[in-house]
Design an enzyme around this catalytic site. Structure first.
Site, PDB file in Angstrom:
ATOM      1  N   GLY A  51      -5.965   5.517   2.977  1.00 46.16           N
ATOM      2  CA  GLY A  51      -4.666   5.137   2.447  1.00 46.16           C
ATOM      3  C   GLY A  51      -3.753   6.345   2.384  1.00 46.16           C
ATOM      4  N   CYS A  52      -2.838   6.353   1.437  1.00 41.99           N
ATOM      5  CA  CYS A  52      -1.887   7.449   1.298  1.00 41.99           C
ATOM      6  C   CYS A  52      -2.610   8.774   1.126  1.00 41.99           C
ATOM      7  CB  CYS A  52      -0.987   7.192   0.090  1.00 41.99           C
ATOM      8  SG  CYS A  52       0.144   8.550  -0.267  1.00 41.99           S
TER       9      CYS A  52
END
Length: 222
Positions: A51-52
């Site tokens: 993810g981020c």
């Protein structure tokens, strides 16, 4: 949804224990909670997309034996992508972190344990509100040993039904890793009061500091 925030099937501690047991069985090595002293100069690389990269970087920056964590882009089709291009989802790159670590202090299996405990590996191309192939769950292996370990861990986690849905984490051969723009590096450390950091990154880091307390760098324990 992330593993750290999910209590739908197991509590976090119970799920973490299951992840730990499975990885220990796969590796064939019983790793105690006491991490060995940093007395080795060996450096290896591990690359993960969870993810981020602000979240992933902040988590691994805490861990003893980790020499450096660089946020960047990998697994795509064009050279030297920038953040705007990657966010379009058209380049094929994932937001990822490249970790340089001492395997005598923190083995690859332990990095995998943290990886699977700190994001949701069951949502395809998505982590919470972050949606797109750039946010895919991915392990970019640097050699056949890493590939085999990761493959076996995923198979065993699925067989043990540690997660309520099948793991969709991809196994991809590590390609060129492009460091992200300078303002992305150490993002949480430098922007801890930014709304996204407060809402998403800070709670995850706080729980990692609690659950993985024995793995933290000495300065984090003081």
């Amino acid at each position: 949804m992330t593993v750290l925030h999910s209590e739908s099937r197991y509590g976090f501690s119970a799920r973490l224990l299951l992840v730990w047991i499975v990885i220990m069985c796969v590796s064939g090595v019983f790793m105690t909670d006491e991490i060995r002293a940093e007395d080795s100069s060996a450096v290896a690389k591990a690359t993960f997309g969870g993810g981020c990269f602000w979240c992933t970087e902040a988590v691994y920056a805490e861990i003893r034996g980790v020499k450096s964590v660089t946020s960047g882009y990998t697994g795509g089709r064009i050279p030297n992508p920038n953040y705007k291009q990657v966010c379009s989802g058209l380049t094929g790159h994932a937001e990822a972190v490249e970790i340089e670590y001492d395997p005598a202090v923190v083995p690859y299996e332990k990095l995998l344990e943290i990886f699977f405990a700190t994001h949701d590996p069951t949502t395809l191309n998505r982590q919470g509100a972050d949606v797109g192939t750039q946010y895919r769950s991915a392990i970019f292996y640097h050699d056949d040993t890493q590939k085999e370990i990761a493959k076996n861990v995923i198979e065993k986690l699925n067989e043990s039904k540690v997660f309520p849905s099948p793991i969709v984490t991809t196994l991809e051969k590590a390609k060129v890793f492009y460091p992200a723009e300078s303002y992305h590096q150490d993002y949480f450390a430098n922007n801890g009061y930014q709304p996204y950091c407060q809402a998403v990154v800070a709670p995850k880091v706080a729980k990692v500091r609690k659950v993985f307390k024995e793995l933290l760098k000495s300065d984090e324990l003081q």
